[in-house]
Design an enzyme around this catalytic site. Structure first.
Site, PDB file in Angstrom:
ATOM      1  N   HIS A 218       0.818  -1.212   0.000  1.00 16.00           N
ATOM      2  CA  HIS A 218       0.000   0.000   0.000  1.00 16.00           C
ATOM      3  C   HIS A 218       0.857   1.269   0.000  1.00 16.00           C
ATOM      4  O   HIS A 218       0.348   2.373   0.150  1.00 16.00           O
ATOM      5  CB  HIS A 218      -0.895  -0.041   1.251  1.00 16.00           C
ATOM      6  CG  HIS A 218      -2.003   0.939   1.272  1.00 16.00           C
ATOM      7  ND1 HIS A 218      -2.104   1.937   2.235  1.00 16.00           N
ATOM      8  CD2 HIS A 218      -3.067   1.103   0.454  1.00 16.00           C
ATOM      9  CE1 HIS A 218      -3.188   2.645   2.019  1.00 16.00           C
ATOM     10  NE2 HIS A 218      -3.790   2.181   0.948  1.00 16.00           N
ATOM     11  N   LYS A 220       3.376   4.459  -1.054  1.00 12.66           N
ATOM     12  CA  LYS A 220       3.486   5.462  -2.109  1.00 12.66           C
ATOM     13  C   LYS A 220       4.869   6.092  -1.984  1.00 12.66           C
ATOM     14  O   LYS A 220       5.157   6.804  -1.025  1.00 12.66           O
ATOM     15  CB  LYS A 220       2.425   6.561  -1.969  1.00 12.66           C
ATOM     16  CG  LYS A 220       0.986   6.089  -2.225  1.00 12.66           C
ATOM     17  CD  LYS A 220       0.324   5.594  -0.982  1.00 12.66           C
ATOM     18  CE  LYS A 220      -1.158   5.298  -1.259  1.00 12.66           C
ATOM     19  NZ  LYS A 220      -1.703   4.302  -0.346  1.00 12.66           N
ATOM     20  N   ASP A 225      16.724  10.560  -8.712  1.00 15.54           N
ATOM     21  CA  ASP A 225      18.171  10.752  -8.615  1.00 15.54           C
ATOM     22  C   ASP A 225      18.729  10.568  -7.207  1.00 15.54           C
ATOM     23  O   ASP A 225      19.851  11.011  -6.925  1.00 15.54           O
ATOM     24  CB  ASP A 225      18.570  12.140  -9.144  1.00 15.54           C
ATOM     25  CG  ASP A 225      18.410  12.256 -10.653  1.00 15.54           C
ATOM     26  OD1 ASP A 225      18.328  11.203 -11.318  1.00 15.54           O
ATOM     27  OD2 ASP A 225      18.347  13.390 -11.158  1.00 15.54           O
ATOM     28  N   HIS A 391      -8.765  11.492   2.304  1.00 17.31           N
ATOM     29  CA  HIS A 391      -7.939  10.299   2.189  1.00 17.31           C
ATOM     30  C   HIS A 391      -6.588  10.482   2.863  1.00 17.31           C
ATOM     31  O   HIS A 391      -5.784   9.555   2.925  1.00 17.31           O
ATOM     32  CB  HIS A 391      -7.754   9.955   0.696  1.00 17.31           C
ATOM     33  CG  HIS A 391      -7.150   8.624   0.439  1.00 17.31           C
ATOM     34  ND1 HIS A 391      -5.888   8.473  -0.103  1.00 17.31           N
ATOM     35  CD2 HIS A 391      -7.618   7.363   0.643  1.00 17.31           C
ATOM     36  CE1 HIS A 391      -5.612   7.183  -0.243  1.00 17.31           C
ATOM     37  NE2 HIS A 391      -6.642   6.483   0.216  1.00 17.31           N
ATOM     38  N   LYS A 393      -3.577  10.779   5.546  1.00 19.39           N
ATOM     39  CA  LYS A 393      -3.242   9.938   6.694  1.00 19.39           C
ATOM     40  C   LYS A 393      -2.061  10.584   7.422  1.00 19.39           C
ATOM     41  O   LYS A 393      -0.929  10.529   6.942  1.00 19.39           O
ATOM     42  CB  LYS A 393      -2.886   8.525   6.222  1.00 19.39           C
ATOM     43  CG  LYS A 393      -3.896   7.938   5.224  1.00 19.39           C
ATOM     44  CD  LYS A 393      -3.234   6.915   4.319  1.00 19.39           C
ATOM     45  CE  LYS A 393      -4.026   6.640   3.068  1.00 19.39           C
ATOM     46  NZ  LYS A 393      -5.332   6.082   3.258  1.00 19.39           N
ATOM     47  N   ASP A 398       1.364  17.058  20.138  1.00 19.43           N
ATOM     48  CA  ASP A 398       1.813  18.327  20.717  1.00 19.43           C
ATOM     49  C   ASP A 398       2.424  19.192  19.600  1.00 19.43           C
ATOM     50  O   ASP A 398       1.858  19.294  18.522  1.00 19.43           O
ATOM     51  CB  ASP A 398       2.794  18.073  21.858  1.00 19.43           C
ATOM     52  CG  ASP A 398       2.157  17.267  22.994  1.00 19.43           C
ATOM     53  OD1 ASP A 398       0.921  17.365  23.155  1.00 19.43           O
ATOM     54  OD2 ASP A 398       2.881  16.548  23.707  1.00 19.43           O
TER      55      ASP A 398
END
Length: 473
Positions: A218, A220, A225, A391, A393, A398
């Site tokens: 899942h 991403k 470079d 969507h 996450k 603090d």
């Protein structure tokens, strides 16, 4: 005993044999909550339980895959050694130091300083910036995405990859076989003739080596470079995916030593799919200080034996003194995480949950809503985001720690999916994330306990049934 009587006896005895077998097998190395859910399913519908358990009952890969995973740590250690030579040790307050040690213990990635972190919230502008960075690539481009579509957004990235490959840049792409199943074949047809290497992660095959369909990658990740990296919640697909409301995301674009850790995760996943170790010296160029952020990458998933992202979430919530904010599209917490939120409130910290008012998974949404009453009564503030599907996450603790990545707060991200998160330990980055949170809180509606309790009995029953099976979702 004639055949008919024997068959009747077998039909009556088989369900009980399945149930008794489940009592022996299911509790082995499984959390109490997951055990209870599986046993409930076995006792209510033993044949269905048996079929599902055989398909998805164990959160581990097949033996051949585990043998390949056993070769992984030396590869990760070699990659991290390349990063270590440019990193400087960082002095942290005890709470942050404890979290950093936990992240290192789980994912083997050290704490690095000298990073520049840009938070990205404009969906299309994020894609355009990624395309621009690919256009400036000189040596290599590495992309790993759960969803890589061939729609208008995907075609922008595909065109940039083709052009980069044709001018001699080494381009490698990993896409999840289930998340990108609709588009994977076309991606390969369009990219391979230009010289781009494309592989599906965790493919499902009728013949030959295959993997469980519910254990997914899942993550991403984009690395250009070895100097510029991206991670977060956004996939390569149009923001409006046919639901009528656009996705709202948070991505980070990073420069500095921490890019090497994103690279190390890509190299590890590339090896798992191809059995080829990427060891080119150009993958980890000497890094100079790009900024002032302290950070480290946390990979998690069933390939890692020791802990996961849920342990970090629980530890950070327990460390909170003033404020916790969690943004996630799917909130189905483990019992330790739920207790940590309740303890944080008792200690005097504000607890805010920034959740999407809409969902693309009705059953998960029902299970999520089953937690609202106890959270509201404990003193948590639940904010339901309205303009689109939230969507994103992320978590802030603090003014000390920010976490941005691909992990939801649910059992799938905790135990089944391979995820990636960037953990940042500096006040500037945390305050920047809090500005994003503040903007989205203004676009949300606080859920009132009195309003919530007025929902009808049928709705409450549906939520409670969904909650019973929440460890399996």
């Amino acid at each position: 005993m004639n055949l008919g009587v024997a068959l009747e006896w077998l039909a009556a005895a088989a369900p009980w044999a399945i149930r008794i077998g489940a009592l022996i097998v299911v509790p082995f190395r499984r959390s109490p909550a997951a055990t209870q859910s599986w046993l409930l399913l076995f006792f209510v519908a033993p044949w269905l339980g048996l079929v599902l358990y055989l398909a998805i009952g164990r959160p581990s890969h097949p033996r051949w895959r585990r043998q390949r995973v056993a070769q992984l740590w030396p590869i990760i250690d070699r990659a991290v050694s390349c990063i270590d030579r440019v990193a400087r040790p960082a002095e942290l307050p005890p709470v942050q130091a404890s979290a950093a040690s936990l992240v290192s213990g789980i994912g083997r990635m050290p704490l690095l300083q000298g990073n520049e972190v840009d938070f990205l919230t404009d969906y299309d502008a994020t894609i355009d910036l990624l395309v621009e960075d690919i256009g400036h690539a000189e040596d290599h481009v590495h992309l790993l995405f759960y969803i890589f579509a061939t729609d208008a957004t995907g075609q922008k990235v595909i065109a940039a990859l083709r052009q980069a490959a044709l001018r001699g840049v080494r381009c490698r792409v990993l896409v999840d076989a289930i998340g990108s199943r609709t588009w994977a074949a076309r991606i390969e047809r369009e990219l391979r003739p230009a010289g781009v290497e494309v592989h599906e992660m965790l493919p499902i095959r009728v013949l030959g080596r295959t993997t469980r369909f519910d254990l997914r990658n899942h993550r991403k990740i984009a690395v250009i470079d070895g100097r510029t990296g991206y991670t977060g919640s956004q996939n390569i697909i149009d923001s409006d995916q046919g639901w009528g409301w656009p996705n709202r995301e948070v991505m980070v674009r990073v420069r500095g030593p921490v890019v090497g850790e994103l690279q190390a995760v890509f190299v590890a996943d590339w090896f798992l799919e191809t059995e080829k170790e990427l060891a080119d010296g150009h993958l980890y160029p000497p890094a100079e200080d790009a900024g002032s952020s302290l950070g480290q990458v946390l990979p998690s998933g069933p390939d890692l034996e020791h802990g996961g992202i849920d342990e970090l979430f629980v530890a950070l919530i327990h460390s909170a003194r003033e404020r916790v904010l969690i943004s996630t599209p799917y909130f189905v917490p483990s019992e330790p995480l739920l207790q940590a939120l309740q303890v944080a409130i008792l200690k005097g910290a504000e607890v805010h949950l920034l959740l999407s008012g809409r969902s693309d998974h009705p059953l998960v949404h029902l299970a999520q809503q089953s937690y609202y009453s106890e959270l509201l009564s404990a003193g948590a503030v639940i904010h339901l985001f309205q303009p689109g599907f939230l969507h994103a996450k992320h978590m802030s603790i603090d003014e000390a720690v920010a976490v941005v990545g691909s992990s939801n707060v649910d059992m799938r991200s905790f135990a089944l999916n391979s995820e990636i998160n960037l953990v940042l330990y500096d006040r500037e980055a945390t305050l920047t994330l809090r500005q994003i949170e503040r903007s989205r809180l203004e676009q949300s509606v606080p859920l009132r306990a009195s309003d919530w309790e007025r929902r009808n009995l049928a709705r409450k029953c549906a939520e409670n049934v969904a909650r019973l099976f929440s460890p399996l979702l």
